[in-house]
Design a protein around this motif. Sequence first.
Motif, PDB file in Angstrom:
ATOM      1  N   ASP A 133      71.808 -88.029  63.315  1.00  0.00           N
ATOM      2  CA  ASP A 133      70.767 -87.204  63.906  1.00  0.00           C
ATOM      3  C   ASP A 133      70.199 -87.872  65.148  1.00  0.00           C
ATOM      4  O   ASP A 133      70.535 -88.996  65.502  1.00  0.00           O
ATOM      5  N   ALA A 134      69.300 -87.145  65.829  1.00  0.00           N
ATOM      6  CA  ALA A 134      68.783 -87.606  67.113  1.00  0.00           C
ATOM      7  C   ALA A 134      67.974 -88.880  67.006  1.00  0.00           C
ATOM      8  O   ALA A 134      67.751 -89.569  68.008  1.00  0.00           O
ATOM      9  N   LEU A 186      79.647 -93.417  75.706  1.00  0.00           N
ATOM     10  CA  LEU A 186      79.305 -94.544  74.831  1.00  0.00           C
ATOM     11  C   LEU A 186      77.925 -95.054  75.226  1.00  0.00           C
ATOM     12  O   LEU A 186      77.678 -95.356  76.390  1.00  0.00           O
ATOM     13  N   GLU A 187      77.036 -95.166  74.246  1.00  0.00           N
ATOM     14  CA  GLU A 187      75.644 -95.500  74.543  1.00  0.00           C
ATOM     15  C   GLU A 187      75.248 -96.902  74.094  1.00  0.00           C
ATOM     16  O   GLU A 187      74.101 -97.309  74.295  1.00  0.00           O
ATOM     17  N   GLY A 213      75.096 -89.617  71.290  1.00  0.00           N
ATOM     18  CA  GLY A 213      73.974 -89.572  70.365  1.00  0.00           C
ATOM     19  C   GLY A 213      74.342 -89.619  68.899  1.00  0.00           C
ATOM     20  O   GLY A 213      73.472 -89.523  68.040  1.00  0.00           O
ATOM     21  N   ARG A 214      75.621 -89.800  68.601  1.00  0.00           N
ATOM     22  CA  ARG A 214      76.063 -89.779  67.204  1.00  0.00           C
ATOM     23  C   ARG A 214      76.687 -91.127  66.848  1.00  0.00           C
ATOM     24  O   ARG A 214      77.572 -91.621  67.540  1.00  0.00           O
ATOM     25  N   PHE A 273      84.763 -86.014  64.482  1.00  0.00           N
ATOM     26  CA  PHE A 273      83.605 -86.570  65.179  1.00  0.00           C
ATOM     27  C   PHE A 273      82.302 -86.081  64.543  1.00  0.00           C
ATOM     28  O   PHE A 273      81.370 -86.874  64.339  1.00  0.00           O
ATOM     29  N   GLU A 274      82.249 -84.810  64.217  1.00  0.00           N
ATOM     30  CA  GLU A 274      81.053 -84.259  63.579  1.00  0.00           C
ATOM     31  C   GLU A 274      80.802 -84.910  62.223  1.00  0.00           C
ATOM     32  O   GLU A 274      79.655 -85.038  61.779  1.00  0.00           O
ATOM     33  N   ALA A 275      81.872 -85.352  61.586  1.00  0.00           N
ATOM     34  CA  ALA A 275      81.751 -85.986  60.271  1.00  0.00           C
ATOM     35  C   ALA A 275      81.503 -87.491  60.362  1.00  0.00           C
ATOM     36  O   ALA A 275      81.324 -88.147  59.336  1.00  0.00           O
TER      37      ALA A 275
END
Length: 433
Positions: free
Chosen positions: A7-8, A62-63, A74-75, A382-384
């Motif tokens: 999450d954010a 990439l953060e 963000g994930r 990616f969502e998982a």
Amino acid sequence: MGPIKSDASNLTSSACTRKTFTIELMSLAVENHPQTRSQLAHLTAQLDTFRQAGTFFRLRELEDIQGPVCTYDGRKVINLASNNYLGLCNHPKLEEAAIQAIKDHGVGSGAVRTIAGTMRIHMELEEKIAAFKNVEACVVFQSGFSANAGTVSSILGKEDFILSDELNHASIIDGARLSKAKIKVFRHKDVAHCEEILQEIANEPGKKLIITDGVFSMDGDIGPVGELAALAEKYGGIMMVDDAHASGVLGRNGRGSVDHFDVHGKVDVQVGTLSKAIGALGGYVCGSRDLIDYLYHRARPFLFSTSHPPSVAATCIAAFDILENEPDRIQRLWDNTAYFKQQLAHSGFNIGGVNTPASETPITPIIIGEGRKTMDFSKALFEAGLMATGIAFPTVQEGKARIRTIMTSEHTRAQIDQSLEILTTTAKTLSIL
């Protein structure tokens, strides 16, 4: 390893501020600039075909630090997509070397190597690599791509022949085309076919260059470097290998495919990379002193590109020290790779060997076949919580789209198990398994 939160709240406030600022700038750019002009409408049309095929993509950001678990868009995800084989991208010794080099030498070299941009630290790196690879000399390029393309295009001419594996890297293909030499393609890893071609052109004037990847980047199989080197010797040809994905992975302490097959002195041109297992940036060519001196004079990417920042050179020197002194990293890489492959195969995934080459290295493709389905699978992964990149045509042949996974020495068993769980669950949801 516990669940990966996505999450954010994973974003820091500074990252949120940066993203907001970026979005505002992008909106401003759209307001102040017209859409694509008609002169470039053909590009828009081509992009539309990508979208229709389901293969259009946007770059993920990439953060934080490139690692086995990191933050993209963000994930927080487990990362099975990077070439950071030995986890050196953020190794403390490499960071310390880079910081010290900036203090000692500044942030840039200020010129190309042949004018005023050769620093003592550049020469130290080349000497370090030459000793590591057991050759007379080495020259560092700004990238592995330019090392391949610049070398092939400069050492051959239109009267010469290039015998190239059909699955060789794009940089080899581009270099071959730029050389204007006659290009002969042999079937993948088919040494007998390569010899047939050599026999056909035996009486033709001109030099003959045999070139192969040491490790093929899409399938993860190992090139027959030893056998091809023997062919080159038999027919008086030049032998060249691109060891981008073999550097730091194959051979003693990661010395590459030449060491893996024990053909020292029989490969005339060795190309390697500083951008993958070494953890930094650049490419290099190893060989005789005359080869390297010639490339100084004629390799266009070397002649017309500013040399590496001193921090990059220092980082690479430190990385080769680690290869020599921490062989356990490479052993962990191979242990993780063996376990991951075994579990993937046990789950029923096609990881090569069925109408595609079988992987023999930490590069393990999961063959899906159809491009859109592959990209949908990658997005769902990616969502998982798993970063695993979809690769489709034209990077690979039509019908052979795949998720390319890359194992590293720094993945924990818990992270590998969670990756396998995500892969299996998502594949079943999408009727891939």
